[in-house]
Scaffold this motif. Sequence first.
Motif, PDB file in Angstrom:
ATOM      1  N   VAL A 130     -41.727  -5.316  37.355  1.00 19.06           N
ATOM      2  CA  VAL A 130     -42.000  -4.701  38.658  1.00 19.06           C
ATOM      3  C   VAL A 130     -43.112  -3.671  38.528  1.00 19.06           C
ATOM      4  N   ARG A 131     -43.026  -2.841  37.510  1.00 21.28           N
ATOM      5  CA  ARG A 131     -44.046  -1.808  37.302  1.00 21.28           C
ATOM      6  C   ARG A 131     -45.420  -2.438  37.087  1.00 21.28           C
ATOM      7  N   ASN A 132     -45.485  -3.458  36.245  1.00 20.07           N
ATOM      8  CA  ASN A 132     -46.776  -4.068  35.932  1.00 20.07           C
ATOM      9  C   ASN A 132     -47.354  -4.824  37.121  1.00 20.07           C
ATOM     10  N   LEU A 133     -46.504  -5.523  37.863  1.00 17.70           N
ATOM     11  CA  LEU A 133     -46.977  -6.237  39.045  1.00 17.70           C
ATOM     12  C   LEU A 133     -47.571  -5.276  40.073  1.00 17.70           C
ATOM     13  N   LEU A 134     -46.877  -4.177  40.335  1.00 16.73           N
ATOM     14  CA  LEU A 134     -47.356  -3.228  41.332  1.00 16.73           C
ATOM     15  C   LEU A 134     -48.660  -2.569  40.904  1.00 16.73           C
TER      16      LEU A 134
ATOM     17  N   SER B 258     -33.575  -7.378  44.734  1.00 15.21           N
ATOM     18  CA  SER B 258     -32.723  -6.623  43.823  1.00 15.21           C
ATOM     19  C   SER B 258     -31.324  -7.240  43.833  1.00 15.21           C
ATOM     20  N   SER B 259     -30.299  -6.438  43.931  1.00 11.08           N
ATOM     21  CA  SER B 259     -28.923  -6.934  43.876  1.00 11.08           C
ATOM     22  C   SER B 259     -27.966  -5.881  44.405  1.00 11.08           C
ATOM     23  N   LEU B 260     -26.867  -6.321  44.960  1.00 10.31           N
ATOM     24  CA  LEU B 260     -25.780  -5.412  45.318  1.00 10.31           C
ATOM     25  C   LEU B 260     -25.322  -4.620  44.098  1.00 10.31           C
ATOM     26  N   ALA B 261     -25.496  -5.183  42.903  1.00  9.67           N
ATOM     27  CA  ALA B 261     -25.106  -4.477  41.678  1.00  9.67           C
ATOM     28  C   ALA B 261     -25.854  -3.159  41.516  1.00  9.67           C
ATOM     29  N   ALA B 262     -27.046  -3.039  42.101  1.00  8.03           N
ATOM     30  CA  ALA B 262     -27.805  -1.789  42.022  1.00  8.03           C
ATOM     31  C   ALA B 262     -27.110  -0.676  42.795  1.00  8.03           C
TER      32      ALA B 262
ATOM     33  N   GLU C 100     -35.781  -0.740  41.592  1.00  3.11           N
ATOM     34  CA  GLU C 100     -35.947  -0.297  42.979  1.00  3.11           C
ATOM     35  C   GLU C 100     -36.692   1.038  43.040  1.00  3.11           C
ATOM     36  N   LYS C 101     -36.331   1.940  42.150  1.00  3.71           N
ATOM     37  CA  LYS C 101     -36.991   3.255  42.134  1.00  3.71           C
ATOM     38  C   LYS C 101     -38.473   3.113  41.831  1.00  3.71           C
ATOM     39  N   VAL C 102     -38.797   2.261  40.846  1.00  5.59           N
ATOM     40  CA  VAL C 102     -40.206   2.010  40.520  1.00  5.59           C
ATOM     41  C   VAL C 102     -40.932   1.459  41.742  1.00  5.59           C
ATOM     42  N   CYS C 103     -40.294   0.529  42.428  1.00  6.46           N
ATOM     43  CA  CYS C 103     -40.888  -0.073  43.621  1.00  6.46           C
ATOM     44  C   CYS C 103     -41.191   0.993  44.674  1.00  6.46           C
TER      45      CYS C 103
ATOM     46  N   VAL D  79     -44.026  -1.918  50.547  1.00  9.34           N
ATOM     47  CA  VAL D  79     -42.950  -2.485  49.743  1.00  9.34           C
ATOM     48  C   VAL D  79     -41.653  -2.538  50.550  1.00  9.34           C
ATOM     49  N   THR D  80     -40.809  -3.489  50.188  1.00  7.42           N
ATOM     50  CA  THR D  80     -39.473  -3.625  50.782  1.00  7.42           C
ATOM     51  C   THR D  80     -38.532  -4.117  49.689  1.00  7.42           C
ATOM     52  N   VAL D  81     -37.298  -3.655  49.700  1.00  7.81           N
ATOM     53  CA  VAL D  81     -36.274  -4.080  48.746  1.00  7.81           C
ATOM     54  C   VAL D  81     -35.136  -4.746  49.503  1.00  7.81           C
ATOM     55  N   VAL D  82     -34.701  -5.914  49.036  1.00  6.65           N
ATOM     56  CA  VAL D  82     -33.493  -6.527  49.583  1.00  6.65           C
ATOM     57  C   VAL D  82     -32.468  -6.660  48.467  1.00  6.65           C
ATOM     58  N   ARG D  83     -31.222  -6.422  48.816  1.00  9.58           N
ATOM     59  CA  ARG D  83     -30.114  -6.474  47.856  1.00  9.58           C
ATOM     60  C   ARG D  83     -29.121  -7.556  48.284  1.00  9.58           C
ATOM     61  N   PRO D  84     -29.228  -8.754  47.752  1.00  9.96           N
ATOM     62  CA  PRO D  84     -28.239  -9.779  48.089  1.00  9.96           C
ATOM     63  C   PRO D  84     -26.916  -9.513  47.384  1.00  9.96           C
ATOM     64  N   PRO D  85     -25.811  -9.960  47.968  1.00 10.97           N
ATOM     65  CA  PRO D  85     -24.533  -9.995  47.259  1.00 10.97           C
ATOM     66  C   PRO D  85     -24.456 -11.306  46.480  1.00 10.97           C
TER      67      PRO D  85
END
Length: 331
Positions: A93-97, A114-118, A149-152, A161-167
């Motif tokens: 994520v860091r390198n892509l951004l 991302s993930s619900l685990a986050a 997510e924090k890096v994003c 940027v946008t973050v989605v967290r699937p279950p």
Amino acid sequence: MDKTVLVTGATGFIGSVLVSSLQKNGYRVRIFLRPESDSRKAEALGAEAVAGRYDDADALRRAVEGVSMVFHLAGVTKSLDEQGFAAGNVMPVRNLLELMAHHGGAVERFLLVSSLAAAGPARSADPGVRESDPPRPVSAYGRSKLEAEKVCMEWSDRLPVTVVRPPAVYGPGDRDVLQFFASLQKRLMLAAGDGRSQRFSLIHVHDLVEGMVGAAISPAAEGQTYFVTSPRGYSWDEVAHAALGELGVERYLKVPLPKPVIHALAAVAGATGRLTGKPALLNPDKASEMVQDYWVCSPEKARRDFGFDATTSLEEGVRSTIRWYKDAGWL
């Protein structure tokens, strides 16, 4: 439509469905392939491919040049240690951004899956965890996804940027929930704890892809994090009952696994994995997730901001998935 979209993790379960959906909607799709990616699956996608690793700046530059959106799905779900999760889930994520900021051009959105685990488990099944709740991941995997997510979000003042967290995600092509159906077909269901209190969010892959694309094109979603999830939490018994008719099974035996037993089995399997150098399917990190009672998250924010609703019912989704497994010879 002349827009090019980059998808990482395209040969995976969710990624392949996303690529197909984007192509059907007129996008040109470019995929980023690591050397260990399945080349046959990649070829079947019919997309432009850029090969490389996430620590290869030249390959990443070629991947991001000229794209209008990036869907970053690639990552690792198993590792022997925290460093492995960081290398698989944070560093890319860091390198892509960084490369996008310098070579990406007029990027309309970088969407991190991302993930619900986050976020970690909820304290109750209703309403479940919300995006505004303080994250409390219970596994190394979840911590690595939260760090990604924090890096994003550190780039949110320079890139959209946008973050989605699937279950938990299921549907044709998934091999994780397949194991549950295969066991149920043998009239057996293993349940963590007493098997009665656990609830979890669940989403069909086609609903998830719709929500991901909706988040990526929504102006309101820029700089935001979302759970893209089912309307409510389910029990494994509910999933089983939705599957019985399609499996040709009338009843099943539920075998509760006490949580201390799960931890003990995971410790043995984890030690074996460290000896062999290969992370086991069941390990202490995974056990920390399995013993939680409420992996439930709320869909309210995604519904409010970009009108997302998971429209595939549990019954419809489970039955069509099982039919696909049968046609593919997986069941």
